[in-house]
Design a protein around this motif. Structure first.
Motif, PDB file in Angstrom:
ATOM      1  N   LEU A   1       0.611  -1.497  -0.128  1.00 33.55           N
ATOM      2  CA  LEU A   1       0.265  -0.297   0.119  1.00 33.55           C
ATOM      3  C   LEU A   1       0.704   1.551   0.251  1.00 33.55           C
ATOM      4  N   HIS A   2       1.613   1.493   0.977  1.00 33.81           N
ATOM      5  CA  HIS A   2       2.394   2.450   1.204  1.00 33.81           C
ATOM      6  C   HIS A   2       3.808   2.872   0.096  1.00 33.81           C
ATOM      7  N   ALA A   3       4.250   1.782  -0.679  1.00 32.45           N
ATOM      8  CA  ALA A   3       5.279   1.038  -1.748  1.00 32.45           C
ATOM      9  C   ALA A   3       4.619   2.286  -2.916  1.00 32.45           C
ATOM     10  N   VAL A   4       3.134   1.426  -3.360  1.00 35.47           N
ATOM     11  CA  VAL A   4       2.641   2.291  -4.193  1.00 35.47           C
ATOM     12  C   VAL A   4       2.161   3.182  -4.550  1.00 35.47           C
ATOM     13  N   ALA A   5       2.063   3.992  -2.984  1.00 32.21           N
ATOM     14  CA  ALA A   5       1.460   5.617  -3.071  1.00 32.21           C
ATOM     15  C   ALA A   5       2.430   6.361  -3.708  1.00 32.21           C
ATOM     16  N   THR A   6       3.639   5.890  -2.979  1.00 31.85           N
ATOM     17  CA  THR A   6       5.120   6.295  -3.250  1.00 31.85           C
ATOM     18  C   THR A   6       5.427   6.306  -4.956  1.00 31.85           C
ATOM     19  N   ILE A   7       4.916   5.153  -5.360  1.00 27.39           N
ATOM     20  CA  ILE A   7       5.368   5.533  -6.558  1.00 27.39           C
ATOM     21  C   ILE A   7       4.571   6.052  -7.586  1.00 27.39           C
ATOM     22  N   HIS A   8       2.980   6.577  -6.896  1.00 20.40           N
ATOM     23  CA  HIS A   8       2.156   7.224  -7.256  1.00 20.40           C
ATOM     24  C   HIS A   8       2.830   8.825  -6.933  1.00 20.40           C
ATOM     25  N   SER A   9       3.076   9.026  -6.267  1.00 19.93           N
ATOM     26  CA  SER A   9       3.911  10.448  -6.440  1.00 19.93           C
ATOM     27  C   SER A   9       5.006  10.699  -6.836  1.00 19.93           C
ATOM     28  N   ALA A  10       5.428   9.505  -7.336  1.00 28.56           N
ATOM     29  CA  ALA A  10       6.705  10.159  -8.466  1.00 28.56           C
ATOM     30  C   ALA A  10       6.104  10.206 -10.117  1.00 28.56           C
ATOM     31  N   VAL A  11       5.133   9.264 -10.159  1.00 31.60           N
ATOM     32  CA  VAL A  11       4.614   9.608 -10.912  1.00 31.60           C
ATOM     33  C   VAL A  11       4.610  10.585 -11.347  1.00 31.60           C
ATOM     34  N   LEU A  12       2.842  11.357 -10.613  1.00 31.12           N
ATOM     35  CA  LEU A  12       3.141  12.981 -10.691  1.00 31.12           C
ATOM     36  C   LEU A  12       3.778  13.735 -10.481  1.00 31.12           C
ATOM     37  N   VAL A  13       4.952  13.610 -10.583  1.00 30.18           N
ATOM     38  CA  VAL A  13       6.214  14.444  -9.782  1.00 30.18           C
ATOM     39  C   VAL A  13       6.988  14.660 -11.619  1.00 30.18           C
ATOM     40  N   ILE A  14       6.779  13.403 -11.893  1.00 31.45           N
ATOM     41  CA  ILE A  14       7.528  13.381 -13.434  1.00 31.45           C
ATOM     42  C   ILE A  14       6.173  13.935 -14.991  1.00 31.45           C
ATOM     43  N   MET A  15       4.488  13.444 -14.733  1.00 32.76           N
ATOM     44  CA  MET A  15       4.055  14.551 -14.833  1.00 32.76           C
ATOM     45  C   MET A  15       4.314  15.552 -14.816  1.00 32.76           C
ATOM     46  N   ALA A  16       4.208  16.869 -13.504  1.00 31.76           N
ATOM     47  CA  ALA A  16       5.303  17.591 -13.858  1.00 31.76           C
ATOM     48  C   ALA A  16       6.084  18.272 -14.901  1.00 31.76           C
ATOM     49  N   PHE A  17       7.051  17.299 -15.288  1.00 30.78           N
ATOM     50  CA  PHE A  17       8.264  17.303 -15.667  1.00 30.78           C
ATOM     51  C   PHE A  17       7.877  17.478 -17.089  1.00 30.78           C
ATOM     52  N   ASP A  18       6.903  16.633 -17.326  1.00 33.70           N
ATOM     53  CA  ASP A  18       6.663  16.479 -18.259  1.00 33.70           C
ATOM     54  C   ASP A  18       6.051  17.362 -18.757  1.00 33.70           C
ATOM     55  N   ARG A  19       4.895  17.949 -18.069  1.00 34.00           N
ATOM     56  CA  ARG A  19       4.001  19.397 -18.721  1.00 34.00           C
ATOM     57  C   ARG A  19       5.256  20.601 -18.584  1.00 34.00           C
ATOM     58  N   TYR A  20       6.230  20.918 -17.904  1.00 36.38           N
ATOM     59  CA  TYR A  20       6.753  21.886 -18.032  1.00 36.38           C
ATOM     60  C   TYR A  20       7.901  21.374 -19.725  1.00 36.38           C
ATOM     61  N   VAL A  21       8.374  20.442 -20.222  1.00 32.27           N
ATOM     62  CA  VAL A  21       9.022  20.921 -21.120  1.00 32.27           C
ATOM     63  C   VAL A  21       7.934  20.773 -22.116  1.00 32.27           C
ATOM     64  N   ALA A  22       6.949  20.482 -22.524  1.00 32.08           N
ATOM     65  CA  ALA A  22       5.650  20.748 -23.656  1.00 32.08           C
ATOM     66  C   ALA A  22       5.570  21.774 -23.423  1.00 32.08           C
ATOM     67  N   ILE A  23       5.803  22.816 -22.168  1.00 36.27           N
ATOM     68  CA  ILE A  23       5.247  24.535 -22.234  1.00 36.27           C
ATOM     69  C   ILE A  23       6.604  25.097 -22.657  1.00 36.27           C
ATOM     70  N   CYS A  24       6.848  24.975 -21.799  1.00 35.70           N
ATOM     71  CA  CYS A  24       9.200  25.704 -21.783  1.00 35.70           C
ATOM     72  C   CYS A  24      10.010  25.294 -22.640  1.00 35.70           C
ATOM     73  N   ASP A  25       9.668  23.824 -23.295  1.00 31.69           N
ATOM     74  CA  ASP A  25       9.932  23.628 -24.624  1.00 31.69           C
ATOM     75  C   ASP A  25      10.058  22.519 -25.354  1.00 31.69           C
ATOM     76  N   PRO A  26       8.503  22.791 -26.013  1.00 34.98           N
ATOM     77  CA  PRO A  26       8.237  22.114 -26.656  1.00 34.98           C
ATOM     78  C   PRO A  26       8.778  21.322 -28.069  1.00 34.98           C
ATOM     79  N   LEU A  27      10.110  22.477 -28.591  1.00 36.47           N
ATOM     80  CA  LEU A  27      10.281  22.267 -29.930  1.00 36.47           C
ATOM     81  C   LEU A  27      11.360  20.700 -29.323  1.00 36.47           C
ATOM     82  N   ARG A  28      12.355  20.784 -28.177  1.00 39.43           N
ATOM     83  CA  ARG A  28      12.890  19.562 -27.420  1.00 39.43           C
ATOM     84  C   ARG A  28      11.749  18.351 -27.272  1.00 39.43           C
ATOM     85  N   TYR A  29      10.907  18.484 -26.989  1.00 39.19           N
ATOM     86  CA  TYR A  29       9.909  17.725 -26.162  1.00 39.19           C
ATOM     87  C   TYR A  29       9.657  16.054 -27.151  1.00 39.19           C
ATOM     88  N   THR A  30      10.585  15.813 -27.890  1.00 40.53           N
ATOM     89  CA  THR A  30      10.045  14.742 -27.786  1.00 40.53           C
ATOM     90  C   THR A  30      11.588  13.943 -28.636  1.00 40.53           C
TER      91      THR A  30
END
Length: 312
Positions: free
Chosen positions: A106-135
């Motif tokens: 339970l706690h391990a999966v919840a911790t992974i969930h938090s890590a995925v939200l961080v990666i998604m925030a990084f994904d949004r940052y790259v998509a908006i702030c550096d879209p030409l290099r996103y891929t």
């Protein structure tokens, strides 16, 4: 009898008491709980199915949505089957090993969930702030590696919790006033010195949640800074729409998590049944609503889900 009550022993089972004070209403409580769980499973499995089937969705953003869906399935499934057994059949016993295993996953999966939200925030940052290099910055392989880092972090940080609990003595009180083996609920029934367990649990909570929220906040700070430089209102709206779903998921995930964790440690004013109801809903409501949020806000995913739904 007095001697028995204070003599440490290693019980073969714990008793999960369900929701204290609401035992008579367990059957009625099980109705919304089971409905939420079924809707959660259907929604998240639908996301996994559609992303897996559609080649056009084999992109970093949808890979992250699949990872998020897996954590939602994992978190709710760690808890709900046993909780429903308590509600329906009065099956309250759980072995010590079973309890510690449930706690770890339970706690391990919840911790992974938090890590995925961080990666998604990084994904949004790259998509908006550096879209030409996103891929080039965010490839599927890189997302998979970041997910593996999140998995490794979860195992290394969470594994000591059940190991520390394993060394504690438990006396006559084997009743856990909860529907699942939450770490602090198990710690409270030990008759040994629990300072190490309490300290480690609090440090891990602050480190993981604190670090992840800081990284998410930094990403969105840079996103806001970049958006403010754009003069076009249409571009502002597009950037906002890009982030809305993720922000909703963050609020639904972290707010009840922090409330549940901190009140379990520090607050004596909240009635036990209120706390436990909220602790269960926090594991059910976000997994149920997140596929809906992303389905509504993500046009490409919405269209693909609609295509398969119409075929059924």
């Amino acid at each position: 009898m007095t001697v028995f009550n204070v003599t440490p022993f290693s019980p073969s089972t714990f008793i999960l008491n369900g929701i204290p004070g609401l035992e008579a209403a367990h059957i009625w409580i099980s109705i919304p709980f089971s409905m939420f769980y079924i809707i959660s499973l259907l929604g998240n499995f639908m996301v996994l199915f559609v992303v897996g089937k559609e080649q056009t969705l084999h992109k970093p953003m949808y890979l992250l949505l699949s990872m998020l869906a897996l954590t939602h399935i994992g978190v709710s499934t760690c808890v709900m089957p046993k909780a429903l057994c308590i509600f329906w059949f009065g099956s309250k016993g759980i072995t010590v090993d079973g309890c510690l295993t449930q706690m770890f996953f339970l706690h391990a999966v919840a911790t992974i969930h938090s890590a995925v939200l961080v990666i998604m925030a990084f994904d949004r940052y790259v998509a908006i702030c550096d879209p030409l290099r996103y891929t080039t910055i965010l490839t599927n392989a890189r997302i998979a590696k970041l997910g593996l880092v999140g998995l490794t972090r979860a195992v290394l940080f969470i594994l000591p919790e059940p190991l520390f609990l394993r060394r504690l003595p438990f006396c006559a009180n084997r009743v856990i006033p909860h529907t699942y083996c939450e770490h602090m609920a198990v710690v409270k029934i030990s008759c040994g010195d629990t300072r190490v367990n309490r300290t480690y649990s609090l440090v891990i909570l602050l480190v993981i949640i604190g670090l992840d929220l800081t990284l998410i906040g930094l990403s969105y700070g840079l996103i806001i800074k970049a958006v403010l430089r754009i003069s076009s209102k249409k571009a502002h709206q597009k950037a906002l729409n890009t982030c809305t779903a993720h922000i909703c998921v963050i609020l639904m995930s972290y707010t009840p998590n922090l409330f549940s964790s901190l009140t379990h440690r520090f607050s004596q004013d909240i009635a036990p049944h209120v706390h436990i109801l909220l602790a269960n809903l926090y594991l059910l409501v976000p997994p149920m609503f997140n596929p809906i949020i992303y389905g509504v806000k993500t046009k490409e995913l919405r269209e693909k889900v609609g295509k398969y739904t119409c075929r059924m």
